[in-house]
Design a protein around this motif. Structure first.
Motif, PDB file in Angstrom:
ATOM      1  N   UNK A 156       0.804  -1.480   0.364  1.00 50.30           N
ATOM      2  CA  UNK A 156       0.299  -0.145   0.226  1.00 50.30           C
ATOM      3  C   UNK A 156       0.645   1.447   0.440  1.00 50.30           C
ATOM      4  N   UNK A 157       0.378   1.913  -0.368  1.00 48.11           N
ATOM      5  CA  UNK A 157       1.318   3.379  -0.712  1.00 48.11           C
ATOM      6  C   UNK A 157       1.578   4.020   0.916  1.00 48.11           C
ATOM      7  N   UNK A 158       0.804   3.907   1.928  1.00 47.75           N
ATOM      8  CA  UNK A 158       1.030   4.365   2.985  1.00 47.75           C
ATOM      9  C   UNK A 158       1.898   3.521   4.073  1.00 47.75           C
ATOM     10  N   UNK A 161       5.000   5.755   3.767  1.00 45.66           N
ATOM     11  CA  UNK A 161       4.271   7.695   4.796  1.00 45.66           C
ATOM     12  C   UNK A 161       5.944   8.008   5.053  1.00 45.66           C
ATOM     13  N   UNK A 163       8.810   8.468   3.858  1.00 50.69           N
ATOM     14  CA  UNK A 163       9.132   8.452   2.892  1.00 50.69           C
ATOM     15  C   UNK A 163       9.047   9.763   2.316  1.00 50.69           C
ATOM     16  N   UNK A 164       7.110   9.509   2.591  1.00 53.17           N
ATOM     17  CA  UNK A 164       7.017  10.398   1.680  1.00 53.17           C
ATOM     18  C   UNK A 164       6.885  11.758   2.530  1.00 53.17           C
ATOM     19  N   UNK A 165       7.117  11.458   4.222  1.00 50.92           N
ATOM     20  CA  UNK A 165       6.755  13.130   4.991  1.00 50.92           C
ATOM     21  C   UNK A 165       8.554  13.516   4.898  1.00 50.92           C
ATOM     22  N   UNK A 167      10.042  13.693   2.548  1.00 47.87           N
ATOM     23  CA  UNK A 167       9.856  13.599   0.961  1.00 47.87           C
ATOM     24  C   UNK A 167      11.476  13.332   0.581  1.00 47.87           C
ATOM     25  N   UNK A 169      10.680  10.392  -1.721  1.00 45.98           N
ATOM     26  CA  UNK A 169      10.536  10.150  -3.024  1.00 45.98           C
ATOM     27  C   UNK A 169       8.925  10.664  -3.004  1.00 45.98           C
ATOM     28  N   UNK A 170       8.789  11.500  -3.896  1.00 40.69           N
ATOM     29  CA  UNK A 170       7.075  11.955  -3.941  1.00 40.69           C
ATOM     30  C   UNK A 170       5.640  10.972  -4.815  1.00 40.69           C
ATOM     31  N   UNK A 171       4.393  11.368  -4.075  1.00 42.58           N
ATOM     32  CA  UNK A 171       3.402  10.174  -4.132  1.00 42.58           C
ATOM     33  C   UNK A 171       3.493   9.928  -5.649  1.00 42.58           C
ATOM     34  N   UNK A 174       5.502   7.151  -7.823  1.00 41.44           N
ATOM     35  CA  UNK A 174       4.875   6.249  -7.506  1.00 41.44           C
ATOM     36  C   UNK A 174       3.221   6.245  -9.004  1.00 41.44           C
ATOM     37  N   UNK A 176       0.029   4.036  -9.111  1.00 42.90           N
ATOM     38  CA  UNK A 176      -0.384   3.991  -8.310  1.00 42.90           C
ATOM     39  C   UNK A 176      -2.035   2.974  -8.747  1.00 42.90           C
ATOM     40  N   UNK A 212      14.483   1.627 -12.348  1.00 43.79           N
ATOM     41  CA  UNK A 212      15.180   2.665 -11.614  1.00 43.79           C
ATOM     42  C   UNK A 212      14.267   3.355 -11.110  1.00 43.79           C
TER      43      UNK A 212
END
Lengths: 465, 322
Positions: A156-158, A161, A163-165, A167, A169-171, A174, A176, A212
């Motif tokens: 799940x993308x969460x 979390x 890595x997103x927090x 920054x 990686x950018x959502x 991915x 999705x 990549x």
């Protein structure tokens, strides 16, 4: 084929290596095996014995030194550090990684520039190590290291979390679908293939995800785990009576490396000019700062003055090159008596607060305390050196953050196009203005005018390093 | 219909005769004791903050006797809501205000049927993306009086911080031009956003399509001059059939790049990002009265059939003499 700890020292195998380690004191003794690996490294170019790491501690510092030098000087001698890319150094390298992370965790803690640099250096090492491998080995080791990190079936993308927090990686990086991150080729073919017209799903998979994205995720996850590990060490060290002196010694070595003068270089390899440092130059302020200084209406006042203007003005005046610095900086490092803060920085912030509608401190006097907190002096009504360090000196918001938090301030002009932070704008604009001033001074001198303006221009701190 | 400010008498009528505490959606009533409430009693902003209610009955009595100009509740759940302390989690919210839409085909000063309808379409698109891409399911839609709120209750996102929320906002509105150059074995391939019918590329394509279809010659877009704007409007009919290739060709690749960049920047205004990233925000209480425009803040069960001018108008408006 290299082992997983060579890429991810925090892997199970890497942790096991540390568990089997004997006394910490042994790590300071010369290690013939390590010296042998270093001196026999492929393509090494070490002509001075001083450049050979003789034990784990020295190897730990070499890891960081490699990154700092590489980052600051495109002409640095890569071959002096060739041993860092030899697979057979894995065991020593893994232990050095833990030593370095623990030293930084204990002494500097999480969210410090030192810990960020440590994580960045780990990311850069992985990237460079992967590049040294042939395609097949590279793919294999990435898959193996990822398998351990992404052990769950559906992703799940969460899960990302952290890595997103941070920054990392950018959502939007991915792919999705229904909340799941598509990483697997079969999955991609089955779920997204039917939506493609006139395009080969396998080819699209390779382009959009492939190696990549897998490598990006692997590297960023290890960097994040490195930061988390240092934070964990820091928490534990607070409960300890006295940290191991060996770690403190290593931390001193870290400071030594990071405080070495590191000139920055331009893209062409020439030494870049230093940032302007001196009284605030309002002419060089970006449009967002100019607008905020004119005063903000109710609703956006707190964010604009406390979160935006305070860090910008304080760094622009005291430490405009903060983004080039390797170590944590405090206000008192730049202004030991806090004279500049009292006479120039705070008056400008208060002036902007006064211009708000209604004036900010009229209905929210507590914001003065928040301003002190944002420049690192804790939650106190007066600025006192003894309170410094209780809170963090906030760095200026990036343009991206401004667009989200304070969209009404973002009215970009032509100079905004290539920058990502108002402070970079300020430095660049100062450079442009001083160049223009110098040119017009030269011109006037040619025309026979007095040399006064030229002299004035020479007063600022623009010096070649 | 004209938006008119409600009088104190009309507010009294509304809260005593029309309003019922049970009209507050269950997702709020169930967590009443963990939320902070805020009230605006005189139309000058919500300065009565830090209010808490132990149960529905206390809230009911308060509303009936104080008949506030506006009522708000926190998106955050606290251990001590009366002091805004002990943050537990926050709903993930998106605020689409018809008045603040960055590109509007109507030329109204405030809010009209046209822009409210446009806001409704945007909400529908955002909800689709939340479901199809992010896999979120527990999404409530609220008509706020001048636009819509999307309130996500899926447990997996309630604990996320502002940074993650800002990434979600950017993804949802298409705030960045997607990458178009991809390399493999030394060869660079160009894949425009419209060539990829899933993920963020698709979101971006959908958002800028809607924006382009609503452009007028008065729209100001960063780095897009009048000539380019005119050509975009002239050729936008191609997008009705999703003919992006011919559209890009008609505009020219360099100008197309400028257009997409300008639109991406503008897309950020589709929602009020501050609302989404603020973990301690208060939002208008569903079922309460938006006294500025005399409309009910209402939960929307079915967006397709919802008509604010039918479903969100309080009784007293029909009884007005003028």
């Amino acid at each position: 084929m290299v082992g997983v700890p060579f890429i991810n020292p925090l892997s199970l195998e890497g942790r096991e290596m540390v568990r089997q380690l004997g006394s910490l004191e042994d790590l300071t003794h010369d290690n013939p095996e390590l010296i042998g690996i270093v001196t026999r490294s492929k393509s090494q170019d070490i002509s001075d014995d001083q450049d050979i790491p003789r034990n784990h501690l020295e190897l730990a510092l070499k890891r960081l030194e490699w990154y700092v030098k590489k980052r600051n000087n495109p002409n640095f001698n890569y071959r002096k550090y060739a041993f860092l890319f030899q697979g057979d150094i894995e065991k020593f390298d893994t232990i050095s990684f833990y030593l370095l992370s623990q030293a930084i965790g204990v002494k500097f803690g999480p969210n410090s520039r030192e810990s960020r640099l440590m994580a960045e250096s780990q990311g850069s090492l992985i990237q460079n190590r992967l590049e040294e491998l042939n395609t097949r080995n590279r793919e294999e080791i990435v898959l193996k290291a990822l398998q351990e990190l992404l052990s769950q079936g559906t992703l799940k993308w969460t899960f990302f979390e952290d890595l997103l927090s941070s920054r990392r990686i950018q959502l939007s990086d991915l792919v999705l679908d229904q909340g799941e991150v598509i990483m697997d080729q079969d999955d991609f073919r089955e779920r997204l293939g039917p939506r493609l017209h006139h395009r080969d799903p396998d080819k699209m998979y390779q382009l959009l995800i492939g190696e990549e994205l897998r490598e990006l995720i692997l590297i960023q996850m290890v960097m994040q785990q490195t930061e988390n590990y240092m934070a964990e060490v820091h928490e534990k060290s607070r409960l300890m009576v006295e940290p191991n002196p060996l770690l403190l010694q290593l931390a001193d070595g870290v400071t030594e490396i990071l405080t070495q003068p590191t000139p920055s270089y331009t893209g062409t390899g020439k030494v870049a000019r230093q940032s302007y440092r001196g009284p605030l130059n309002r002419e060089a302020f970006p449009p967002c700062v100019k607008t905020a200084l004119e005063g903000i209406k109710s609703g956006g006042r707190n964010d604009a003055i406390v979160l935006f203007i305070t860090p910008f003005v304080s760094y622009a005046r005291l430490c405009p090159d903060i983004f080039k610095q390797n170590v944590t900086v405090r206000v008192s490092d730049k202004d030991p008596q806090l004279q500049v803060v009292h006479q120039e920085v705070l008056p400008l912030i208060y002036e902007a607060a006064e211009r708000c509608v209604p004036p900010l401190f009229e209905d929210q006097p507590q914001e003065k305390i928040n301003i002190n907190a944002k420049i690192g002096f804790g939650m106190h009504s007066t600025l006192k050196l003894e309170n410094e360090g209780e809170t963090k000196w906030y760095t200026p918001m990036s343009c991206e953050k401004i667009k989200l938090h304070l969209p009404y301030l973002c009215r970009p002009d032509d100079d905004c196009k290539k920058i990502g932070n108002p402070l970079i704008y300020y430095n660049r604009k100062n450079w442009i203005l001083s160049r223009e001033q110098a040119e017009s001074g030269d011109k006037k001198e040619d025309e026979g005018s007095s040399g006064e303006e030229v002299m004035e221009n020479q007063d600022n701190d623009w010096i070649d390093v | 219909m004209e938006f008119q400010r409600a009088t104190p008498e009309e507010r009294r009528l509304y809260y005593r005769e029309e309003w019922d505490v049970k009209q507050i959606p269950r997702f709020i009533r169930d967590s009443l004791y963990q939320r902070e409430f805020g009230f605006d009693h005189h139309g000058r902003g919500p300065n009565d903050r830090y209010r808490t209610f132990r149960n529905e009955d206390h809230l009911r009595k308060f509303m009936r006797y104080r008949t506030p100009f506006a009522a708000y509740t926190s998106v955050a759940f606290y251990q001590k809501p009366n002091r805004r302390e002990g943050w537990i989690k926050s709903e993930l919210v998106f605020d689409v205000d018809a008045k603040d839409l960055p590109i509007r085909s109507c030329a109204c000063d405030s809010v009209c049927e046209l822009c409210l309808d446009q806001a409704k379409n945007i909400v529908s698109d955002l909800k689709d993306t939340l479901t199809s891409d992010l896999g979120l399911k527990e999404i409530y839609m609220i008509y706020s009086g001048r636009g819509y709120h999307l309130r996500v209750q899926d447990e997996e996102v309630l604990g996320t911080d502002s940074e993650v929320r800002s990434q979600i906002v950017k993804y949802l509105v298409g705030a960045e031009v997607p990458r178009s150059e991809y390399g493999q074995e030394g060869i660079t391939y160009n894949l425009e956003h419209f060539a990829i019918p899933f993920g963020y590329h698709q979101v971006f394509t959908q958002r800028i399509k809607q924006s382009i279809l609503h452009l007028t010659m008065e729209t100001a877009l960063d780095d897009v001059n009048k000539k380019l704007l005119k050509d975009v409007i002239k050729n936008r009919h191609l997008l009705l059939k999703d003919q992006w290739g011919p559209f890009r060709q008609a505009i020219g690749p360099i100008r197309y790049k400028r257009l997409t960049k300008g639109l991406a920047f503008t897309n950020l205004g589709l929602v009020d990002a501050k609302v989404s990233i603020d973990l301690k925000r208060i939002l208008r209480l569903p079922s309460s009265l938006h006294s500025m425009v005399s409309m009910k803040c209402t939960e929307v069960k079915n967006l397709n059939t919802f008509d604010p001018f039918q479903d969100a108008v309080p009784q007293f408006v029909y009884e007005r003499k003028d």
